[in-house]
Enzyme design. Structure first.
Site, PDB file in Angstrom:
ATOM      1  N   TRP A 100       0.798  -1.233   0.000  1.00  0.00           N
ATOM      2  CA  TRP A 100       0.000   0.000   0.000  1.00  0.00           C
ATOM      3  C   TRP A 100       0.821   1.267   0.000  1.00  0.00           C
ATOM      4  O   TRP A 100       0.285   2.353  -0.153  1.00  0.00           O
ATOM      5  CB  TRP A 100      -0.946   0.024   1.219  1.00  0.00           C
ATOM      6  CG  TRP A 100      -0.307  -0.379   2.511  1.00  0.00           C
ATOM      7  CD1 TRP A 100      -0.437  -1.587   3.135  1.00  0.00           C
ATOM      8  CD2 TRP A 100       0.569   0.392   3.348  1.00  0.00           C
ATOM      9  NE1 TRP A 100       0.309  -1.619   4.292  1.00  0.00           N
ATOM     10  CE2 TRP A 100       0.935  -0.418   4.450  1.00  0.00           C
ATOM     11  CE3 TRP A 100       1.087   1.685   3.276  1.00  0.00           C
ATOM     12  CZ2 TRP A 100       1.779   0.026   5.473  1.00  0.00           C
ATOM     13  CZ3 TRP A 100       1.938   2.129   4.283  1.00  0.00           C
ATOM     14  CH2 TRP A 100       2.265   1.305   5.363  1.00  0.00           C
ATOM     15  N   ASN A 101       2.124   1.180   0.210  1.00  0.00           N
ATOM     16  CA  ASN A 101       2.837   2.437   0.458  1.00  0.00           C
ATOM     17  C   ASN A 101       3.050   3.285  -0.793  1.00  0.00           C
ATOM     18  O   ASN A 101       2.943   4.501  -0.744  1.00  0.00           O
ATOM     19  CB  ASN A 101       4.147   2.187   1.201  1.00  0.00           C
ATOM     20  CG  ASN A 101       5.109   1.340   0.412  1.00  0.00           C
ATOM     21  OD1 ASN A 101       4.698   0.375  -0.226  1.00  0.00           O
ATOM     22  ND2 ASN A 101       6.361   1.695   0.429  1.00  0.00           N
ATOM     23  N   PRO A 146      -3.736  -5.863  -5.819  1.00  0.00           N
ATOM     24  CA  PRO A 146      -3.239  -4.731  -5.037  1.00  0.00           C
ATOM     25  C   PRO A 146      -3.527  -4.945  -3.560  1.00  0.00           C
ATOM     26  O   PRO A 146      -4.336  -5.807  -3.193  1.00  0.00           O
ATOM     27  CB  PRO A 146      -4.054  -3.560  -5.589  1.00  0.00           C
ATOM     28  CG  PRO A 146      -5.328  -4.170  -6.081  1.00  0.00           C
ATOM     29  CD  PRO A 146      -5.001  -5.573  -6.517  1.00  0.00           C
ATOM     30  N   GLU A 165      10.445  -8.317  -3.454  1.00  0.00           N
ATOM     31  CA  GLU A 165      10.952  -7.017  -2.986  1.00  0.00           C
ATOM     32  C   GLU A 165      10.383  -6.826  -1.593  1.00  0.00           C
ATOM     33  O   GLU A 165       9.171  -6.614  -1.446  1.00  0.00           O
ATOM     34  CB  GLU A 165      10.470  -5.880  -3.899  1.00  0.00           C
ATOM     35  CG  GLU A 165      10.936  -5.964  -5.335  1.00  0.00           C
ATOM     36  CD  GLU A 165      12.417  -5.655  -5.501  1.00  0.00           C
ATOM     37  OE1 GLU A 165      13.075  -5.281  -4.512  1.00  0.00           O
ATOM     38  OE2 GLU A 165      12.913  -5.822  -6.623  1.00  0.00           O
ATOM     39  N   CYS A 208      10.090   1.441   1.682  1.00  0.00           N
ATOM     40  CA  CYS A 208      10.971   0.285   1.928  1.00  0.00           C
ATOM     41  C   CYS A 208      12.418   0.729   2.045  1.00  0.00           C
ATOM     42  O   CYS A 208      13.205   0.094   2.728  1.00  0.00           O
ATOM     43  CB  CYS A 208      10.799  -0.739   0.818  1.00  0.00           C
ATOM     44  SG  CYS A 208      11.011  -0.036  -0.818  1.00  0.00           S
ATOM     45  N   GLU A 237      14.090  -5.831  -9.856  1.00  0.00           N
ATOM     46  CA  GLU A 237      13.116  -5.203 -10.757  1.00  0.00           C
ATOM     47  C   GLU A 237      13.784  -4.006 -11.420  1.00  0.00           C
ATOM     48  O   GLU A 237      14.890  -3.616 -11.072  1.00  0.00           O
ATOM     49  CB  GLU A 237      11.902  -4.715  -9.968  1.00  0.00           C
ATOM     50  CG  GLU A 237      11.037  -5.823  -9.436  1.00  0.00           C
ATOM     51  CD  GLU A 237       9.704  -5.292  -8.904  1.00  0.00           C
ATOM     52  OE1 GLU A 237       9.727  -4.598  -7.888  1.00  0.00           O
ATOM     53  OE2 GLU A 237       8.669  -5.574  -9.537  1.00  0.00           O
TER      54      GLU A 237
HETATM   55  P1  NAD Z   1       2.151  -7.054   3.247  1.00  0.00           P
HETATM   56  O1  NAD Z   1       3.219  -8.091   3.115  1.00  0.00           O
HETATM   57  O2  NAD Z   1       1.267  -7.125   4.439  1.00  0.00           O
HETATM   58  O3  NAD Z   1       1.166  -7.085   1.986  1.00  0.00           O
HETATM   59  C1  NAD Z   1       1.631  -6.924   0.675  1.00  0.00           C
HETATM   60  C2  NAD Z   1       0.641  -7.559  -0.277  1.00  0.00           C
HETATM   61  O4  NAD Z   1       0.624  -8.963  -0.063  1.00  0.00           O
HETATM   62  C3  NAD Z   1      -0.805  -7.093  -0.102  1.00  0.00           C
HETATM   63  O5  NAD Z   1      -1.405  -7.026  -1.364  1.00  0.00           O
HETATM   64  C4  NAD Z   1      -1.415  -8.225   0.728  1.00  0.00           C
HETATM   65  O6  NAD Z   1      -2.812  -8.344   0.589  1.00  0.00           O
HETATM   66  C5  NAD Z   1      -0.707  -9.421   0.142  1.00  0.00           C
HETATM   67  N1  NAD Z   1      -0.627 -10.597   1.014  1.00  0.00           N
HETATM   68  C6  NAD Z   1      -0.591 -10.626   2.376  1.00  0.00           C
HETATM   69  N2  NAD Z   1      -0.494 -11.905   2.789  1.00  0.00           N
HETATM   70  C7  NAD Z   1      -0.478 -12.691   1.685  1.00  0.00           C
HETATM   71  C8  NAD Z   1      -0.390 -14.097   1.471  1.00  0.00           C
HETATM   72  N3  NAD Z   1      -0.275 -14.943   2.478  1.00  0.00           N
HETATM   73  N4  NAD Z   1      -0.400 -14.555   0.194  1.00  0.00           N
HETATM   74  C9  NAD Z   1      -0.469 -13.702  -0.844  1.00  0.00           C
HETATM   75  N5  NAD Z   1      -0.574 -12.361  -0.705  1.00  0.00           N
HETATM   76  C10 NAD Z   1      -0.557 -11.857   0.556  1.00  0.00           C
HETATM   77  O7  NAD Z   1       2.902  -5.661   3.136  1.00  0.00           O
HETATM   78  P2  NAD Z   1       2.262  -4.209   3.297  1.00  0.00           P
HETATM   79  O8  NAD Z   1       1.985  -3.999   4.748  1.00  0.00           O
HETATM   80  O9  NAD Z   1       1.165  -4.011   2.316  1.00  0.00           O
HETATM   81  O10 NAD Z   1       3.483  -3.286   2.822  1.00  0.00           O
HETATM   82  C11 NAD Z   1       4.506  -2.914   3.650  1.00  0.00           C
HETATM   83  C12 NAD Z   1       5.732  -3.774   3.434  1.00  0.00           C
HETATM   84  O11 NAD Z   1       6.124  -3.755   2.058  1.00  0.00           O
HETATM   85  C13 NAD Z   1       6.941  -3.259   4.183  1.00  0.00           C
HETATM   86  O12 NAD Z   1       7.624  -4.333   4.788  1.00  0.00           O
HETATM   87  C14 NAD Z   1       7.806  -2.641   3.101  1.00  0.00           C
HETATM   88  O13 NAD Z   1       9.174  -2.586   3.397  1.00  0.00           O
HETATM   89  C15 NAD Z   1       7.519  -3.547   1.960  1.00  0.00           C
HETATM   90  N6  NAD Z   1       7.867  -2.885   0.683  1.00  0.00           N
HETATM   91  C16 NAD Z   1       8.974  -3.294   0.001  1.00  0.00           C
HETATM   92  C17 NAD Z   1       9.352  -2.658  -1.169  1.00  0.00           C
HETATM   93  C18 NAD Z   1      10.565  -3.081  -1.953  1.00  0.00           C
HETATM   94  O14 NAD Z   1      10.624  -2.742  -3.135  1.00  0.00           O
HETATM   95  N7  NAD Z   1      11.524  -3.776  -1.385  1.00  0.00           N
HETATM   96  C19 NAD Z   1       8.576  -1.607  -1.646  1.00  0.00           C
HETATM   97  C20 NAD Z   1       7.456  -1.205  -0.926  1.00  0.00           C
HETATM   98  C21 NAD Z   1       7.115  -1.863   0.242  1.00  0.00           C
END
Ligand code: NAD
Length: 496
Positions: free
Chosen positions: A154-155, A179, A253, A287, A465
């Site tokens: 979501w960020n 998403p 990522e 991130c 990526e």
């Molecule tokens: P999250 O892992 O909770 O969710 C990310 C996505 O995965 C969402 O669409 C969610 O619905 C889905 N999801 C959750 N559990 C799942 C499962 N078991 N199977 C399949 N899909 C599932 O992360 P968030 O809270 O949305 O985002 C924050 C995190 O994302 C932070 O840790 C941040 O560092 C990371 N992030 C990383 C990057 C990068 O490029 N390295 C970029 C942005 C955010």
């Protein structure tokens, strides 16, 4: 769209928007706590229908045999439409994750230019003729996986979604985009824009729902041949576990806890600017946020004094009000989590040098706001220093010499990004090579280009990526040997 009003958002399956009145979830504005609209929830059945549609579309000769310049033309038209509708994309993101308007708009335009970049890559990336060891021609051709699942957080949803969808389509795949449930609407608008730009139906399906049900159904579906995931490390690990059983590739990522480093010879004003932007932009929900600041001991008091002054002067405000520099956190549960980390930091001996609380202004009481926070006095092993907080919280630590710095900076499970401020170019090079991170910024921070590969070391992920080779992430190579002399098989006639 079926049964859809301004208060609802439907998912996209097979080029049609589908609303599920019996099963919806709320999109909530974190700046006000108000419900924006209801969003259709994609069940396992919707996911299966989306995958079936994608499979049909990706095998259709109309797409399989489409010449690269024609495919590039579609991507280019998507880019143009996104640019024309950048305000709409930006507004959806602002209402759903609370980022300030200027950042949302910049991200919408950046997402559009990602489509433009991959349109060019689609037309210019070639196959290779490889050196042969006999009278034959050997080549490497690149082919799509087929149906690709793209799962996003979501960020920064607009940029992350473009970063996956554009190269995956350029590579010849069909994409199922899931998403985050916090920010579903930009992806839904992207699908609409893509179809209007001429993308054949089924090549982009958007399934909105949670991770546990919708996301899992997608990753487990036998016709999904590759998963590209951006999100938290724990989620990434669980997705990688399923992918390992299914023997399909994953790109991950994940999270970060990036060290940001100021040496005593740095331009201190520039460094402090970089540090402030690096942690507080987007309220720290990035991130690559530089969330662990290491300052050389000889300038520690001066640098931390300047930093605290700057943090206190930042304007926390409603994201649509001009001059707001930090919006709310993206949700109320997330703010609770950030507050828990600050409490733990206090319990572990941390001193709150700035912020550490919700802002007192009446206008901000209904939203998930939190003040920019600077914490000193913790060791590198403290919870707030080791774990990803993903909020406007910066931990500052002193270091002695270069060896001490490298040991502390690398003492982390994560390895996404780092930043170095120094006037000594030899030191900059040495430290950049010694840091265990996928990205290093020298005398700058958070500078990003679609042309540069992006990804993390250690628990921050697998795969890269972006960059021209971002297309290759979504392709499998095929070696082709073509004899120029029919008599040369089998080799040397050994079995003939
Ligand atoms: P999250 O892992 O909770 O969710 C990310 C996505 O995965 C969402 O669409 C969610 O619905 C889905 N999801 C959750 N559990 C799942 C499962 N078991 N199977 C399949 N899909 C599932 O992360 P968030 O809270 O949305 O985002 C924050 C995190 O994302 C932070 O840790 C941040 O560092 C990371 N992030 C990383 C990057 C990068 O490029 N390295 C970029 C942005 C955010």
């Amino acid at each position: 769209m079926q049964d859809q009003s301004d208060q609802t958002r439907a998912l996209w399956v097979d080029g049609v928007s589908v609303f599920t009145p019996a099963r919806t979830f709320d999109s909530v504005n974190p700046a006000t706590g108000e419900v924006n609209w209801q969003v259709a929830f994609a069940t396992a059945e919707h996911v299966a229908a989306a995958v079936a549609s994608a499979k049909r579309a990706v095998n259709d000769p109309a797409w399989r045999k489409m010449l690269p310049h024609v495919r590039a033309g579609i991507l280019m038209r998507i880019a143009d439409a996104m640019t024309a509708r950048a305000d709409e994309f930006a507004r959806l993101q602002m209402l759903e994750n609370g980022k300030v308007w200027s950042e949302c708009r910049a991200q919408a335009l950046s997402a559009a230019s990602t489509f433009r970049f991959y349109a060019s890559a689609c037309e210019t990336l070639g196959s290779e003729v490889t050196p042969s060891r006999g009278n034959y021609l050997s080549m490497t051709a690149y082919e799509p996986y087929g149906v690709v699942a793209a799962i996003t957080p979501w960020n920064s949803p607009l940029t992350m979604e473009a970063q996956k969808v554009a190269p995956a389509l350029a590579a010849g795949n069909a994409v199922i985009l899931k998403p985050s449930e916090v920010t579903p609407s930009g992806a839904l608008l992207l699908a609409q824009v893509a179809f209007e730009a001429g993308l054949p139906k089924g090549l982009l399906n958007v399934v909105t729902g949670d991770g546990r049900e919708t996301g899992t159904a997608l990753v487990e579906h036998p016709d999904v041949r590759m998963v590209s995931f951006t999100g938290g490390t724990a989620t990434g690990r669980s997705i990688a576990g399923i992918a390992a059983q299914r023997l399909i590739p994953v790109a991950l990522e994940l999270g970060g806890k990036s060290p940001h480093i100021i040496f005593e010879d740095a331009n201190i004003d520039a460094a402090i600017n970089g540090v402030v932007d690096g942690i507080f932009e987007g309220s720290g929900q990035s991130c690559v946020a530089g969330s662990r600041l290491f300052v050389q001991r000889s300038i520690y008091d001066k640098a931390v004094g300047l930093l605290v002054e700057r943090a206190r002067a930042l304007r926390v405000g409603l994201p649509d009000v001009a001059g707001s520099q930090l919006g709310p956190l993206a949700g109320f549960a997330h703010r609770d989590r950030v507050e828990r980390f600050v409490s733990i930091a206090r319990e572990e001996g941390g001193q709150i040098l700035a912020g550490g609380r919700r802002p007192p202004e009446a206008a901000l009481q209904a939203g998930a706001f939190f003040e920019p926070t600077v914490i000193g006095g913790l060791s590198n092993s403290a919870t707030a220093v080791q774990q990803e907080i993903f909020g406007p919280v910066l931990c500052v630590l002193p270091f002695g010499d270069e060896d001490d710095l490298i040991a502390q900076a690398n003492d982390s499970a994560f390895g996404l990004a780092s930043g170095i401020w120094t006037a000594n170019y030899q030191r900059a090079w040495r430290v950049a090579r010694a840091l265990e991170t996928g990205l290093v910024w020298i005398n700058t921070y958070k500078q990003l280009s679609i042309a540069t590969p992006f990804g993390g070391f250690k628990d921050s992920g697998i795969g890269r990526e972006k960059g021209v080779n971002g297309v290759r992430l979504y392709q499998q190579s095929k070696g082709i040997y073509w004899s120029m002399d029919e008599k040369n098989f089998p080799s040397d006639g050994a079995l003939a």
